[in-house]
Design an enzyme around this catalytic site. Structure first.
Site, mmCIF file in Angstrom:
data_model
loop_
_atom_site.group_PDB
_atom_site.id
_atom_site.type_symbol
_atom_site.label_atom_id
_atom_site.label_comp_id
_atom_site.label_asym_id
_atom_site.label_seq_id
_atom_site.Cartn_x
_atom_site.Cartn_y
_atom_site.Cartn_z
ATOM 1 N N GLY A 33 32.212 38.558 32.881
ATOM 2 C CA GLY A 33 32.986 37.903 32.905
ATOM 3 C C GLY A 33 32.963 36.652 33.163
ATOM 4 O O GLY A 33 32.026 37.064 34.486
ATOM 5 N N ARG A 91 27.482 39.329 27.457
ATOM 6 C CA ARG A 91 27.070 40.488 27.512
ATOM 7 C C ARG A 91 25.819 41.211 26.866
ATOM 8 O O ARG A 91 26.020 40.463 25.369
ATOM 9 C CB ARG A 91 28.617 41.077 26.878
ATOM 10 N N GLY A 139 29.312 41.914 37.830
ATOM 11 C CA GLY A 139 30.518 42.413 38.086
ATOM 12 C C GLY A 139 29.305 44.388 37.734
ATOM 13 O O GLY A 139 28.015 44.171 37.536
ATOM 14 N N ASP A 140 30.589 44.842 37.286
ATOM 15 C CA ASP A 140 29.885 46.293 37.662
ATOM 16 C C ASP A 140 28.381 46.368 36.384
ATOM 17 O O ASP A 140 27.584 46.933 36.631
ATOM 18 C CB ASP A 140 30.640 47.233 37.452
ATOM 19 N N THR A 156 32.794 39.534 41.105
ATOM 20 C CA THR A 156 34.338 39.734 39.157
ATOM 21 C C THR A 156 35.384 39.875 40.660
ATOM 22 O O THR A 156 35.823 39.732 41.808
ATOM 23 C CB THR A 156 34.623 41.440 39.409
ATOM 24 N N ASP A 184 38.082 41.364 40.272
ATOM 25 C CA ASP A 184 38.705 42.217 40.266
ATOM 26 C C ASP A 184 38.524 43.298 41.787
ATOM 27 O O ASP A 184 39.006 44.612 41.862
ATOM 28 C CB ASP A 184 38.569 43.822 38.828
ATOM 29 N N ASP A 213 36.655 45.070 42.168
ATOM 30 C CA ASP A 213 36.099 46.101 43.165
ATOM 31 C C ASP A 213 34.811 46.819 42.564
ATOM 32 O O ASP A 213 34.013 47.972 42.105
ATOM 33 C CB ASP A 213 36.565 47.160 41.271
ATOM 34 N N MET A 248 44.778 41.099 36.035
ATOM 35 C CA MET A 248 43.994 42.093 35.567
ATOM 36 C C MET A 248 43.678 43.257 36.257
ATOM 37 O O MET A 248 43.834 43.327 37.767
ATOM 38 C CB MET A 248 42.529 41.390 35.447
ATOM 39 N N ARG A 301 41.629 46.993 35.878
ATOM 40 C CA ARG A 301 41.980 47.851 34.276
ATOM 41 C C ARG A 301 41.354 49.305 35.620
ATOM 42 O O ARG A 301 42.285 50.109 34.399
ATOM 43 C CB ARG A 301 39.939 47.918 33.426
ATOM 44 N N GLU A 310 46.705 46.248 33.977
ATOM 45 C CA GLU A 310 46.967 46.173 33.080
ATOM 46 C C GLU A 310 46.368 47.621 33.387
ATOM 47 O O GLU A 310 46.638 48.018 31.870
ATOM 48 C CB GLU A 310 45.579 44.736 32.776
ATOM 49 N N TYR A 315 43.252 36.037 31.155
ATOM 50 C CA TYR A 315 41.669 34.799 31.445
ATOM 51 C C TYR A 315 42.403 34.241 32.143
ATOM 52 O O TYR A 315 41.983 33.332 32.696
ATOM 53 C CB TYR A 315 41.634 34.689 30.196
#
Length: 343
Positions: A13, A74, A106-107, A129, A131, A133, A173, A175, A225, A267
Site C-alpha cells: 500500500g 502487490r 510493509g510486512d 506503513t 500502521d 506495526d 486502519m 488490522r 478496524e 484510505y
C-alpha cells in the site's frame, strides 16, 4: 569505489513519506556516482521489467508529495506461486545488471524481500506503513502523518458531537495493531479507544458512557478496524472489516440513549502530503540504505531503535507484526487520563 547500479521499488500500500525516501536514496546514490533505476509498480514491475532511470531532476522536489512516483502494487506478476514470483524477480534483477535492490514497504514487502535475499539478491529494505506495526523498529514512516490526519478528523468530529450531543465514532486502519488508533485517540482527546490488542466489552463501554459521558452529552470513540469484542475473541473469530464499528454505532444508542454516528477514515489517512517528521525520517532511512549498500550489508531492514538507525536482519522482521504491549506508555497514558479501553 567503482560505480554501482542500484534498483529501487515501492511495494504494498502507498503511504506518506515514500517519495521522501526515494529522494534520499537517489540523491545519496548519485552523489556516489552510481546509476539508479526505479522499478515501477513494486515486485510486479520487477518481474515484468518495468523500469526507468532516476535522475536528480526526477526526485529533487518530491519530498513533500504523497504517494510514490514509481507506483506500487502487490504480487509478482504472472507467477502462479511465490516460488515462481521469486524466480521471475531474480531473473529480472540479473537482466538489469543491478548490484543491489532497495525495497520500500510493509510486512509483506519485508517477507518477499527476504525470499529474494535467500535466492541471492543483495537486498536492503525500508520500513513503510501507517500502521506502525513492523517488527524491530520503533517507528515507520507514514505513521506520523496518519496520526495527524486522524487527529484532524477528530477535531472536526468534536464540534459536530458537541453541537448535536452525540457520540461520534471514528474507525481508523489497523488490522493487527492499534498504534494508529491509540496515537489518534490520545492526541485527539478521545473518550474511548478500542484496539486489537485489548478485546473490548460492550458492557464496559456502556457503563463508562453512562458514568462519564452521558451528562456531558457528547463524546469521541476511536476504533481500529481490527478491534474485536471479548466474546468473539473467546470464540477465536477473525474481525471482519467494519463489522465492529457498525455493531458499536448500532448498539450504543439502544443501550445508552446517546445518538451515535460513524465515520470511516480508511484510505484518507494514507494519502496527501507527509508531515515534516515523516519527510525527515524517510529521507534519513533512504540515506542509511545507501550507507549499508556501500558497506556491503544486505538482507537487512533499516530500523529506528532508540532514535538510532540500525540494520535488522530480514528474517527477524518478516511475518512478526509489532503489537502494542499492554504496558506501553501510550496505553498507560490513556489509562491515566481516563480514556476507556473497553475493559
Amino acid at each position: 569505489m567503482s560505480q554501482k547500479h542500484i534498483g529501487i521499488l515501492t511495494a504494498g500500500g502507498d503511504c506518506q513519506g515514500l517519495n521522501a525516501a526515494l529522494r534520499g536514496i537517489t540523491l545519496s546514490a548519485l552523489k556516489e556516482g552510481w546509476k539508479v533505476t526505479g522499478i515501477h509498480d513494486g515486485f510486479l514491475g520487477l518481474a515484468e521489467m518495468a523500469h526507468s532511470e532516476l535522475t536528480f531532476a526526477d526526485v529533487y522536489d518530491i519530498a513533500g508529495t504523497g504517494g510514490t512516483i514509481l507506483g506500487t502494487g502487490r504480487g509478482g506478476g504472472k507467477a502462479q506461486n511465490t516460488e515462481d514470483a521469486v524466480a521471475a524477480c531474480v531473473e529480472s534483477f540479473k537482466a538489469l545488471e543491478l548490484d543491489a535492490l532497495i525495497c520500500l514497504g510493509g510486512d509483506g514487502t519485508q517477507r518477499f524481500a527476504s525470499y529474494l535475499h535467500a535466492a541471492g539478491v543483495p537486498v536492503v529494505t525500508l520500513p513503510k506503513t501507517i500502521d506502525n506495526d513492523i517488527a524491530h523498529t520503533d517507528v515507520t514512516f507514514g505513521y506520523d502523518t496518519a496520526v495527524h490526519v486522524s487527529v484532524m478528523a477528530l477535531d472536526r468530529l468534536r464540534t459536530t458531537a458537541d453541537s448535536h450531543h452525540r457520540l461520534m465514532i471514528l474507525e481508523v486502519m489497523g488490522r493487527d495493531a492499534g498504534w494508529l488508533a491509540a496515537g489518534a485517540a490520545l492526541a485527539g482527546s478521545a473518550d474511548i479507544c478500542l484496539i486489537p490488542e485489548i478485546p473490548y466489552s460492550l458492557e464496559a463501554i456502556v457503563e463508562y458512557t453512562r458514568k462519564n459521558i452521558k451528562n456531558r452529552r457528547s463524546a469521541l470513540l476511536v476504533v481500529a478496524e481490527g478491534a474485536i469484542s471479548q466474546e468473539n475473541h473467546r470464540l477465536g473469530l477473525t474481525p471482519k472489516k467494519h463489522a465492529e464499528a457498525i455493531k458499536l454505532v448500532d448498539s450504543i444508542p439502544e443501550l445508552t440513549g446517546m445518538q451515535s454516528r460513524l465515520t470511516t477514515l480508511g484510505y484518507v489517512s494514507r494519502g496527501g502530503a507527509p508531515t515534516a517528521a515523516d519527510r525527515i525520517f524517510a529521507t534519513q532511512c533512504g540515506t542509511k540504505a545507501i550507507e549499508l549498500v556501500k558497506e556491503g550489508r544486505f538482507g537487512v531492514m533499516v530500523a529506528d531503535q532508540g532514535r538510532q538507525l540500525v540494520a535488522v536482519p530480514l528474517e527477524e522482521v518478516a511475518g512478526n507484526p509489532r503489537l502494542i504491549p499492554v504496558d506501553h506508555p501510550l496505553i498507560e497514558t490513556m489509562r491515566a487520563t481516563n480514556i476507556c479501553l473497553g475493559i
